[in-house]
Design a protein around this motif. Structure first.
Motif, mmCIF file in Angstrom:
data_model
loop_
_atom_site.group_PDB
_atom_site.id
_atom_site.type_symbol
_atom_site.label_atom_id
_atom_site.label_comp_id
_atom_site.label_asym_id
_atom_site.label_seq_id
_atom_site.Cartn_x
_atom_site.Cartn_y
_atom_site.Cartn_z
ATOM 1 N N LYS A 46 -15.339 -1.777 -18.785
ATOM 2 C CA LYS A 46 -15.489 -1.238 -17.441
ATOM 3 C C LYS A 46 -14.216 -1.564 -16.664
ATOM 4 C CE LYS A 46 -18.509 -0.978 -13.445
ATOM 5 N NZ LYS A 46 -19.829 -1.276 -12.852
ATOM 6 N N LEU A 47 -13.522 -0.523 -16.238
ATOM 7 C CA LEU A 47 -12.296 -0.691 -15.477
ATOM 8 C C LEU A 47 -12.590 -0.708 -13.994
ATOM 9 C CD1 LEU A 47 -9.790 1.748 -17.228
ATOM 10 C CD2 LEU A 47 -9.898 -0.720 -17.437
ATOM 11 N N GLN A 94 -13.193 9.718 -7.808
ATOM 12 C CA GLN A 94 -12.141 9.183 -6.973
ATOM 13 C C GLN A 94 -12.187 9.872 -5.607
ATOM 14 O OE1 GLN A 94 -8.143 9.849 -8.425
ATOM 15 N NE2 GLN A 94 -7.300 8.167 -7.221
ATOM 16 N N LEU A 128 -13.081 13.676 -6.450
ATOM 17 C CA LEU A 128 -12.410 14.122 -7.666
ATOM 18 C C LEU A 128 -13.082 13.461 -8.857
ATOM 19 C CD1 LEU A 128 -9.948 15.602 -8.966
ATOM 20 C CD2 LEU A 128 -8.701 13.452 -8.741
ATOM 21 N N PHE A 170 -10.542 -0.296 -10.564
ATOM 22 C CA PHE A 170 -9.252 0.130 -10.042
ATOM 23 C C PHE A 170 -9.003 -0.405 -8.638
ATOM 24 C CE2 PHE A 170 -7.342 3.282 -12.856
ATOM 25 C CZ PHE A 170 -8.380 3.581 -13.713
ATOM 26 N N GLY A 171 -7.722 -0.653 -8.359
ATOM 27 C CA GLY A 171 -7.311 -0.941 -6.998
ATOM 28 C C GLY A 171 -7.123 0.362 -6.240
ATOM 29 N N SER A 172 -6.745 0.256 -4.965
ATOM 30 C CA SER A 172 -6.550 1.452 -4.142
ATOM 31 C C SER A 172 -5.184 2.083 -4.350
ATOM 32 C CB SER A 172 -6.732 1.111 -2.667
ATOM 33 O OG SER A 172 -8.059 0.681 -2.424
ATOM 34 N N GLY A 173 -4.296 1.382 -5.063
ATOM 35 C CA GLY A 173 -3.014 1.965 -5.413
ATOM 36 C C GLY A 173 -1.888 1.678 -4.443
ATOM 37 N N LEU A 225 1.253 7.982 -6.886
ATOM 38 C CA LEU A 225 0.338 6.891 -6.590
ATOM 39 C C LEU A 225 0.256 6.039 -7.854
ATOM 40 C CD1 LEU A 225 -1.792 5.614 -4.657
ATOM 41 C CD2 LEU A 225 -3.503 7.043 -5.796
ATOM 42 N N GLY A 243 -7.375 8.441 -1.142
ATOM 43 C CA GLY A 243 -6.837 7.152 -0.726
ATOM 44 C C GLY A 243 -7.411 5.955 -1.464
ATOM 45 N N GLU A 244 -8.217 6.227 -2.476
ATOM 46 C CA GLU A 244 -8.828 5.135 -3.228
ATOM 47 C C GLU A 244 -8.586 5.317 -4.718
ATOM 48 O OE1 GLU A 244 -9.895 3.354 0.166
ATOM 49 O OE2 GLU A 244 -10.214 2.517 -1.850
ATOM 50 N N GLY A 245 -8.816 4.238 -5.470
ATOM 51 C CA GLY A 245 -8.735 4.342 -6.911
ATOM 52 C C GLY A 245 -10.025 4.896 -7.487
ATOM 53 N N PRO A 246 -9.991 5.372 -8.734
ATOM 54 C CA PRO A 246 -11.208 5.891 -9.373
ATOM 55 C C PRO A 246 -12.267 4.801 -9.529
ATOM 56 C CG PRO A 246 -9.232 6.514 -10.606
ATOM 57 C CD PRO A 246 -8.815 5.487 -9.614
ATOM 58 N N ARG A 261 0.828 -1.197 0.000
ATOM 59 C CA ARG A 261 0.000 0.000 0.000
ATOM 60 C C ARG A 261 0.871 1.259 0.000
ATOM 61 N NH1 ARG A 261 -3.364 3.098 -1.137
ATOM 62 N NH2 ARG A 261 -5.315 3.619 -0.060
ATOM 63 N N TYR A 262 1.956 1.185 0.733
ATOM 64 C CA TYR A 262 2.910 2.297 0.808
ATOM 65 C C TYR A 262 4.322 1.754 0.649
ATOM 66 C CZ TYR A 262 -1.082 4.681 2.928
ATOM 67 O OH TYR A 262 -2.330 5.199 3.171
ATOM 68 N N TYR A 279 -15.223 9.130 -14.081
ATOM 69 C CA TYR A 279 -14.881 8.441 -12.844
ATOM 70 C C TYR A 279 -14.997 9.401 -11.668
ATOM 71 C CZ TYR A 279 -12.623 4.824 -15.723
ATOM 72 O OH TYR A 279 -12.361 3.827 -16.625
ATOM 73 N N LEU A 308 -1.562 3.106 -9.752
ATOM 74 C CA LEU A 308 -2.838 2.400 -9.749
ATOM 75 C C LEU A 308 -2.841 1.321 -10.815
ATOM 76 C CD1 LEU A 308 -4.982 5.629 -9.588
ATOM 77 C CD2 LEU A 308 -5.061 3.860 -7.839
ATOM 78 N N LEU A 360 -15.632 3.889 -11.830
ATOM 79 C CA LEU A 360 -16.324 4.247 -13.059
ATOM 80 C C LEU A 360 -17.779 4.615 -12.770
ATOM 81 C CD1 LEU A 360 -16.249 4.388 -16.193
ATOM 82 C CD2 LEU A 360 -17.066 2.005 -16.171
ATOM 83 N N LEU A 374 -13.129 12.668 -12.762
ATOM 84 C CA LEU A 374 -12.192 12.546 -13.866
ATOM 85 C C LEU A 374 -12.913 12.093 -15.122
ATOM 86 C CD1 LEU A 374 -9.540 10.506 -11.881
ATOM 87 C CD2 LEU A 374 -9.138 12.806 -12.731
#
Lengths: 117, 109
Positions: free
Chosen positions: A105-106, B37, B86, A108-111, A88, B40-43, A9-10, B35, A90, B45, B88
């Motif tokens: 449809k994407l 966001q 946010l 995303f993870g939290s990065g 970050l 602390g999280e990803g975007p 995560r970090y 998107y 992602l 959809l 996007l």
């Protein structure tokens, strides 16, 4: 259904080191794409992997590379880290390829928040 | 210079107000995605618009794709604090995925 998992995560690294980030997609998804997000440049596409093959690549130097395994898990590697690589990172997974139409449809993870000192 | 220009960059409004954010480009996109966001999280959809002139509604959110497929807008009716985040827009350019810089929306209770 588990979401997209990114580890760690970090991460804190120093200039010149290399780093490997991991991304586990949603079960059944075959595409994994990677993105860099910074306050200055926003979200930028790095590359996409589908069925273990790199399908598309954004405008990033060769220090940024990746791979995908047979179980669709993907890793991204950045060599010779620079201060500007702090960002970050992602990853996103989808059933089909992201490009060329971006109709997929994407998810995303939290990065992974990477800091380069 | 961003291929996709979003405006405004920042927006702070009171709960119950309406707002519109814009995503403009000089290039044609086969589709555009929006998107949201959170820190602390990803975007996540919200919607994909494909056809020029298309309008899609998602509860209090209305998305429109321009006739020439170069621009898009997102309208929120009666904004709520949960809409804070946010926003996007993103579009594909054959071999590259492009994102706007985003609109940071704050809805105050």
């Amino acid at each position: 259904k588990a979401g997209v998992t990114q580890t760690p995560r970090y991460l804190i690294k120093t200039r010149g080191q290399q780093v490997t980030l991991s991304c586990s997609p949603i079960s059944g998804h075959r595409s994994v794409s990677w993105y860099q997000q910074t306050p200055g440049q926003g979200l930028q596409f790095l590359f996409e992997y589908f069925s273990e093959t790199q399908r598309n690549k954004g405008n990033f130097p060769g220090r940024f590379s990746g791979r995908q395994f047979s179980n669709s898990r993907s890793e991204m590697n950045v060599s010779t880290l620079e201060l500007g690589d702090s960002a970050l990172y992602l990853c996103a997974s989808s059933w089909g390829t992201v490009l060329p139409t971006s109709n997929e449809k994407l998810f995303f993870g939290s990065g992974t928040q990477l800091s380069v000192l | 210079t961003q291929l996709l220009e979003q405006s405004p960059q920042f927006l702070s409004i009171q709960e119950g107000e309406n707002l519109t954010v814009y995503c403009n480009s000089s290039s044609v996109f086969s589709s555009l995605q929006w998107y949201r966001q959170e820190p602390g999280e990803g975007p996540v959809l919200l919607v994909t618009v494909v056809t020029g002139g298309e309008v899609k509604k998602l509860k209090r959110l209305t998305f429109q794709f321009g006739d020439a497929r170069k621009d898009s807008s997102l309208h929120i009716t009666a904004a709520q604090p949960g809409d804070t985040g946010l926003y996007l827009c993103a579009g594909a350019q054959i071999y590259d995925m492009r994102f706007g810089a985003g609109t940071r929306l704050t809805v105050k209770p």
